[in-house]
Design a protein around this motif. Structure first.
Motif, PDB file in Angstrom:
ATOM      1  N   HIS A  93       0.863  -1.237  -0.097  1.00  0.00           N
ATOM      2  CA  HIS A  93       0.139  -0.023  -0.154  1.00  0.00           C
ATOM      3  C   HIS A  93       0.966   1.234  -0.108  1.00  0.00           C
ATOM      4  CE1 HIS A  93      -3.525   2.564   0.888  1.00  0.00           C
ATOM      5  NE2 HIS A  93      -2.814   3.028   1.726  1.00  0.00           N
ATOM      6  N   ALA A  94       1.993   1.211   0.753  1.00  0.00           N
ATOM      7  CA  ALA A  94       2.795   2.472   0.977  1.00  0.00           C
ATOM      8  C   ALA A  94       3.452   2.589  -0.585  1.00  0.00           C
ATOM      9  CB  ALA A  94       3.692   2.196   1.880  1.00  0.00           C
ATOM     10  N   TRP A  95       3.873   1.687  -1.187  1.00  0.00           N
ATOM     11  CA  TRP A  95       4.379   1.841  -2.532  1.00  0.00           C
ATOM     12  C   TRP A  95       3.392   2.511  -3.430  1.00  0.00           C
ATOM     13  CZ3 TRP A  95       9.167   2.031  -4.092  1.00  0.00           C
ATOM     14  CH2 TRP A  95       9.401   1.970  -5.433  1.00  0.00           C
ATOM     15  N   GLU A  96       2.194   1.943  -3.565  1.00  0.00           N
ATOM     16  CA  GLU A  96       1.296   2.601  -4.384  1.00  0.00           C
ATOM     17  C   GLU A  96       0.984   3.779  -3.827  1.00  0.00           C
ATOM     18  OE1 GLU A  96       0.067   1.129  -7.230  1.00  0.00           O
ATOM     19  OE2 GLU A  96       1.377  -0.433  -6.967  1.00  0.00           O
ATOM     20  N   GLU A  97       0.985   4.183  -2.818  1.00  0.00           N
ATOM     21  CA  GLU A  97       0.678   5.618  -2.246  1.00  0.00           C
ATOM     22  C   GLU A  97       2.012   6.393  -2.616  1.00  0.00           C
ATOM     23  OE1 GLU A  97      -2.243   7.049  -1.447  1.00  0.00           O
ATOM     24  OE2 GLU A  97      -3.093   5.124  -2.122  1.00  0.00           O
ATOM     25  N   ASN A  98       2.991   6.027  -3.199  1.00  0.00           N
ATOM     26  CA  ASN A  98       4.305   6.822  -3.130  1.00  0.00           C
ATOM     27  C   ASN A  98       5.110   7.234  -1.963  1.00  0.00           C
ATOM     28  OD1 ASN A  98       6.371   7.965  -4.881  1.00  0.00           O
ATOM     29  ND2 ASN A  98       5.596   9.867  -4.675  1.00  0.00           N
ATOM     30  N   ASN A  99       5.052   6.046  -0.997  1.00  0.00           N
ATOM     31  CA  ASN A  99       5.782   6.395   0.292  1.00  0.00           C
ATOM     32  C   ASN A  99       7.094   5.355   0.195  1.00  0.00           C
ATOM     33  OD1 ASN A  99       6.616   6.712   2.917  1.00  0.00           O
ATOM     34  ND2 ASN A  99       4.651   6.639   3.683  1.00  0.00           N
ATOM     35  N   PRO A 100       7.902   5.427  -0.591  1.00  0.00           N
ATOM     36  CA  PRO A 100       9.008   4.591  -0.678  1.00  0.00           C
ATOM     37  C   PRO A 100       9.963   4.531   0.492  1.00  0.00           C
ATOM     38  CG  PRO A 100       9.622   6.685  -1.855  1.00  0.00           C
ATOM     39  CD  PRO A 100       8.239   6.828  -1.611  1.00  0.00           C
ATOM     40  N   ALA A 101      10.229   5.558   1.354  1.00  0.00           N
ATOM     41  CA  ALA A 101      10.561   5.510   2.634  1.00  0.00           C
ATOM     42  C   ALA A 101      10.193   4.244   3.373  1.00  0.00           C
ATOM     43  CB  ALA A 101      10.830   6.756   3.149  1.00  0.00           C
ATOM     44  N   PRO A 147      -0.214  10.771 -11.335  1.00  0.00           N
ATOM     45  CA  PRO A 147      -1.086  10.293 -10.265  1.00  0.00           C
ATOM     46  C   PRO A 147      -0.456  10.558  -8.999  1.00  0.00           C
ATOM     47  CG  PRO A 147       0.642   8.780 -11.122  1.00  0.00           C
ATOM     48  CD  PRO A 147       0.515   9.733 -12.099  1.00  0.00           C
ATOM     49  N   ASP A 148      -0.630  11.940  -8.854  1.00  0.00           N
ATOM     50  CA  ASP A 148      -0.163  12.544  -7.499  1.00  0.00           C
ATOM     51  C   ASP A 148      -0.724  13.997  -7.221  1.00  0.00           C
ATOM     52  OD1 ASP A 148       0.887  13.247  -5.155  1.00  0.00           O
ATOM     53  OD2 ASP A 148       2.965  12.950  -5.753  1.00  0.00           O
ATOM     54  N   SER A 149      -1.949  13.838  -6.585  1.00  0.00           N
ATOM     55  CA  SER A 149      -2.498  15.225  -6.458  1.00  0.00           C
ATOM     56  C   SER A 149      -1.903  16.463  -5.993  1.00  0.00           C
ATOM     57  CB  SER A 149      -4.006  15.230  -6.116  1.00  0.00           C
ATOM     58  OG  SER A 149      -3.909  14.376  -4.680  1.00  0.00           O
ATOM     59  N   ARG A 172       8.723  15.230   0.483  1.00  0.00           N
ATOM     60  CA  ARG A 172       7.732  14.596  -0.214  1.00  0.00           C
ATOM     61  C   ARG A 172       8.436  13.769  -1.395  1.00  0.00           C
ATOM     62  NH1 ARG A 172       2.031  15.379  -1.054  1.00  0.00           N
ATOM     63  NH2 ARG A 172       1.410  14.321  -3.057  1.00  0.00           N
ATOM     64  N   PRO A 173       8.221  12.637  -1.452  1.00  0.00           N
ATOM     65  CA  PRO A 173       8.611  11.650  -2.778  1.00  0.00           C
ATOM     66  C   PRO A 173       8.094  12.195  -3.860  1.00  0.00           C
ATOM     67  CG  PRO A 173       7.984  10.077  -0.884  1.00  0.00           C
ATOM     68  CD  PRO A 173       7.549  11.588  -0.480  1.00  0.00           C
ATOM     69  N   GLY A 174       9.087  12.245  -4.966  1.00  0.00           N
ATOM     70  CA  GLY A 174       8.736  12.735  -6.125  1.00  0.00           C
ATOM     71  C   GLY A 174       8.509  11.413  -7.071  1.00  0.00           C
ATOM     72  N   LEU A 175       8.104  11.608  -8.151  1.00  0.00           N
ATOM     73  CA  LEU A 175       7.699  10.592  -9.239  1.00  0.00           C
ATOM     74  C   LEU A 175       8.420  10.911 -10.356  1.00  0.00           C
ATOM     75  CD1 LEU A 175       3.871   9.804  -8.591  1.00  0.00           C
ATOM     76  CD2 LEU A 175       5.748   8.447  -7.904  1.00  0.00           C
ATOM     77  N   VAL A 176       8.806   9.807 -11.310  1.00  0.00           N
ATOM     78  CA  VAL A 176       8.965   9.945 -12.900  1.00  0.00           C
ATOM     79  C   VAL A 176       8.168   9.216 -13.527  1.00  0.00           C
ATOM     80  CG1 VAL A 176      10.773   9.600 -14.263  1.00  0.00           C
ATOM     81  CG2 VAL A 176      11.634  10.148 -12.129  1.00  0.00           C
TER      82      VAL A 176
END
Length: 1013
Positions: free
Chosen positions: A274-282, A531-533, A563-567
């Protein structure tokens, strides 16, 4: 000093002589009132159990006055003896070293005042040049028998006297005389003792008389003692009972603890996904690291853990810096990656992430926020303050600087080839500066009050500007001096870039919205989302061939750098791929030529290289124009074989071979005259397939073609196949109306037995690798026979009558690798798909796993036996499928690996447990690849090397080493444990105090001490 003598010897060569010599030195000329004449250290008697072996030996060396070396070829080759000699010579002179020759030769060359090393075999080269003159050594090569090793032997006594004289600094004749005197004193002492014993005997006789009087009292006490003994036995019985209860309670407590740990693991893996899908890699990394291998706990990891590890570490390379990365660029040949940091440092790396060159840096006040390669050997960078630098990479980074004056700090841009830099001037104009060919800068009209981003086309003929008011301005191709309005957005824009042909531009907003605009038509053509409001699009770039568009995101407010960023990458068809893993905002992205790979930079101080063509952990392949029904994976996961119907309904079916690493379709193998219903590997690279034409064909998975054909009854199609490699056989079931399973001999390629079944129209079959079980299921019900599941014990084929009333359509069957568990998947299209479990030793129903929303299509055990992978297809939700991992002990979901838009028809897992493949109703092949222990080690090692004194990263590296060490080839992974020990010792040398670090160090030292010396 604690010891008079340190005795160094080879266990293999002098295992009997050394103890005898130690005893002789201790007893020769010993004063009658002392325990020993000399205190001699020998490792077998001087060391207690100690986790630090060398440290204890080193302490003994430091505490010894003399060093006696039992010289022999075995000792000369022993690394431990050599270390002891070298350590002694570093602290003391060779004059304190005495030699005892036990085997081999010692020859002194008087001319060169050195040992003759060509003839000397009993000494190690470390003694070369240590003796200024010929030493006197004691020759004990004759002492080979047990009777030779006693002080009663004159020759051995003479040799001990020679050594004792040198060690005690007493002349030999005086020492021998002292030994005689001490012997006489001993005789006198013994005679005195005999007289004393006689006197004592007389006293005892008197005491016996008194004892006789005590006998009656003793008998009285005996009766009392008997009573007490009876009471004690009763108490002992009660103690045994209490101990049994305590052991039972302890066992129950351990079981409950194990169950609690399993529940914790399952809940944390669900949270990690769930954390990975929510972009919480830490949080994902923290939860994954929490379950790295630990010798003190059971390893609960299975496919779900290894797959998520690979997903979260799916970059091609991870470059770790000490400062935030502000810009990246890939060289035109793809052979180099340039990075710029917040400290003003610019470095070159190869595509594997290894440092190639560090270029002359600037200060923190002049950070390069744009980099570009003008050629393979020319790198260009510009800063927000107007500094431009050109590095000549041929000359080790020689550079020339140029500064553009009167620019506002903040907004600038650099063309993709590094030839043109643009700035927002203090006058409000846009400044265009030719970097490679310096000349007077060009000025564009003041566009708007607030400029947030500028872009220059690749040919340098067009400029685009966006700002906080949402306005989009662009120059005409033939009129660079004039900016005209292209479009208007409601919100603020943060980034802009041109397509390679400059026909379109892409804009990114603070709200995370990305749009494409047609420059010529002056209109918006497509809207793409991120996918990150809560993110803004910090940077945009196209690949040089225009196939890919990449966006980098960071916190929308610009204040939360953590805040984790996305590519996010889109292809020309709008297909989106998300790359997670950065722990902070992403600052810059760049493509290698032709989109070979993608580079991203982040405020988390890392630069990551990604495969822009596909995901490293999962991939999707399209079948070549036919309906696919079955899939099989080779043992090592390198080959995948699929099969199905022909391009036309009822036409010939083919067997297709895919290479997983290259993601290529290798070949289609023809031979069946009708559709192929099932495929399975029966050895490393050999496959068999079954078809509706009633035949079984054997194939070479290396595209070598057919290896043979077995014919059943052509009027009866074959639906399913299962292989029993241990017994070199396989079983098939098909459309026989009376229910028959056919068993075939793989060695002689012929029918072996025909097994009648207690059910009709069997459609699925499974062999157990152990135990000789055969399970058969049916998806069809007949009016006369509603049973859809049968369990048979081979070779007698005895039906065990398992759930005779089991009438739910059964499609998926699987046995655990241990052969003690059977799982059955329901395939009723009108009901959710449940999974039933049976224990086979003894045979009993265990329970049911619920939670699948659709009918079960496949069940696969992981090789470790801890998990079960299920796939589901047609059910309550049409055209949808999912893959889940279940914990067998808890019968709970560990993770949902994938949710696909189409039904999953069949799935297979490689024997090594790292490659999962599934085929769907839309004729696609999906592949999921889990990490190996070496992948885990590589990732952990890279993080440790970046922070060599971080206790957490060092312990994670040690756990990864332990996970690799406990593999079947553990002997090949010993060096990893040694590296982990050295890393922890380095940490300790820095004064780090940590209980877990101390525990790991002790454990590693114990394990390494067990290894052969």
């Amino acid at each position: 000093m604690l010891y008079d003598v340190f005795l160094s010897y080879s266990h293999a060569a002098d295992g009997r002589l050394a103890p005898a010599l130690q005893s002789g030195l201790q007893q020769f000329a010993r004063p009658w009132n002392r325990l020993r004449a000399l205190r001699v250290f020998r490792d077998k008697t001087g060391l207690s159990a100690n986790p630090a072996l060398w440290s204890a030996i080193e302490m003994a060396l430091e505490s010894s006055q003399n060093f006696v070396l039992l010289a022999s070829p075995g000792a000369a080759c022993s690394p431990w003896v050599q270390k002891e000699v070298e350590h002694w010579l570093t602290r003391s002179k060779a004059s304190k070293m005495l030699l005892v020759l036990t085997d081999g030769e010692i020859t002194w060359d008087a001319d060169v005042k050195e040992f003759d090393w060509k003839r000397t075999t009993a000494l190690s080269p470390s003694l070369r040049g240590r003796f200024p003159e010929e030493p006197l050594w004691v020759d004990l090569r004759w002492a080979q028998k047990e009777e030779d090793l006693s002080l009663q032997n004159p020759a051995f006594r003479e040799a001990v006297a020679d050594l004792s004289s040198g060690l005690r600094q007493i002349p030999k004749d005086q020492l021998i005389g002292e030994d005689v005197r001490q012997h006489r004193k001993g005789v006198l002492f013994r005679r005195s003792a005999i007289v004393s014993l006689v006197v004592l005997a007389l006293a005892l006789a008197c005491a016996a008389f008194v004892a006789l009087g005590q006998r009656n009292l003793a008998r009285t006490n005996e009766v009392l003692a008997h009573r007490n003994e009876q009471t004690a036995k009763e108490n002992a019985d009660r103690a045994v009972t209490n101990q049994a209860k305590a052991e039972q309670n302890e066992s129950l407590a351990r079981e409950r603890e194990a169950t609690a740990l399993q529940r914790l693991y399952v809940s944390q893996m669900n949270l990690a996904y769930h954390a990975w899908e929510e972009n919480n890699p830490a949080l994902t990394y923290e939860l994954l690291n929490a379950h790295l291998a630990d010798p003190g706990h059971e390893d609960l990891r299975s496919f779900d853990w290894y797959y998520l590890w690979r997903v979260s570490h799916s970059y091609l390379a991870n470059i770790i810096d000490t400062d935030s990365i502000t810009a990246v660029a890939a060289a035109p040949d793809g052979g180099s990656v340039a990075t710029a940091s917040a400290a003003g440092k610019v470095r070159l790396y190869n595509p594997e992430g290894h440092l190639k060159q560090e270029l002359p840096a600037t200060s923190r006040l002049d950070q390069f926020n744009h980099l570009a390669f003008a050629s393979v050997n020319t790198l260009v960078g510009c800063t927000r303050s107007g500094l431009e630098r050109i590095w000549d990479l041929k000359t080790s980074g020689e550079f020339r600087d140029r500064r553009v004056s009167n620019v506002r700090w903040g907004t600038n841009a650099l063309s993709a080839d590094g030839r043109i830099a643009t700035y927002w001037a203090t006058s409000g104009h846009i400044v265009l500066d030719s970097v490679i060919e310096p000349g007077p800068p060009s000025l564009l009209q003041p566009p708007q009050e607030n400029i947030s981003a500028i872009a220059v086309s690749r040919d340098g003929r067009m400029v685009a500007v966006v700002g906080g008011n949402g306005e989009i301005l662009v120059t005409e191709p033939d009129n660079m001096g004039h900016l005209s309005k292209l479009g208007q957005e409601k919100g603020a824009l943060e980034s802009v870039t041109f397509t390679p042909d400059a026909t379109q531009i892409a804009t990114g907003s603070i709200g995370g919205e990305l749009k494409l605009w047609d420059v010529k038509e002056r209109k918006m053509t497509r809207t793409l989302g991120v996918p990150d409001s809560g993110a803004q699009i910090r940077a945009l770039t196209f690949s040089d061939d225009g196939r890919f568009l990449a966006a980098a995101t960071q916190d929308a407010t610009g204040y939360n750098s953590d805040r984790p960023g996305l590519v996010v990458v889109w292809d020309r068809y709008g297909t989106k791929r998300i790359y997670r893993g950065h722990l902070a905002g992403v600052t810059s992205v760049s493509f290698a030529p032709r989109g070979r790979f993608l580079v991203s930079a982040s405020d988390d101080k890392t630069t990551k290289l990604w495969d822009s063509n596909t995901d490293q952990a999962s991939l999707t392949l399209k079948e070549p124009g036919r309906r696919v029904l079955s899939v099989a994976v080779s043992d090592d996961g390198s080959r995948i074989v699929t099969a199905g119907e022909g391009s036309s309904s009822g036409g010939p079916g083919d067997v297709d071979v895919w290479d997983v690493d290259s993601r290529k379709h290798l070949c289609s193998m023809h031979g069946h005259s009708s559709g192929v219903n099932a495929v399975a590997f029966y050895s490393t690279n050999k496959v068999l397939s079954t078809s509706s034409d009633g035949t079984v064909r054997l194939w070479d998975a290396d595209c070598g073609g057919s290896r043979g054909v077995l014919t059943n009854n052509p009027s009866f199609p074959i639906y399913s196949v299962t292989v029993d490699r241990a017994r070199h056989q396989f079983a098939t079931v098909g459309g026989h109306p009376h229910g028959v399973a056919q068993i075939w001999d793989l060695e002689f390629l012929r029918p072996k037995a025909e097994v009648p079944l207690p059910l009709d129209n069997p459609s699925s079959v499974a062999f157990s690798d152990k135990g000789g079980w055969l399970a058969v299921g049916s998806m069809y019900e007949n009016s006369g026979n509603k049973q859809t599941l049968a369990l048979l014990k081979l070779p007698a084929a005895r039906d065990l009558g398992l759930l005779e009333d089991f009438s739910v359509p059964t499609h998926a069957l699987a046995f655990s690798q241990s052969g003690d568990t059977l799982v059955v998947g329901w395939a009723d299209h009108n009901k959710p798909g449940d999974i039933s479990l049976w224990d086979l030793n003894p045979l009993q129903y265990r329970g049911r796993i619920r939670g699948n929303y659709m009918a079960i299509s496949s069940l696969v055990f992981t090789p470790d036996g801890r998990s079960l992978i299920s796939t589901s297809g047609i059910g309550l939700t049409e055209n949808a499928g999912e893959i889940k991992v279940w914990d067998l002990a808890l019968m709970q979901e560990r993770a949902t690996l994938a949710q696909l838009p189409t039904s999953i028809l069949h799935a297979a897992l490689s024997a090594d447990g790292h490659t999962l493949a599934a085929v769907t109703s839309e004729n696609s092949l999906y592949v999921w690849r889990a990490a190996t222990e070496r992948d885990v080690l590589s990732s952990s090692e890279a993080l440790m090397l970046a922070s060599p004194f971080d206790p957490g990263r060092i312990l994670n590296f040690a756990r990864a080493c332990w996970g690799l060490y406990r593999q079947p080839t553990k002997s090949a992974n010993v060096h990893c444990l040694i590296r982990a020990e050295r890393s922890i010792l380095g940490l300790k040398s820095k004064g780090v105090k940590n209980l877990e670090v101390d525990q790991w160090l002790a454990m590693l030292e114990r394990e390494i001490a067990k290894l052969p010396r």
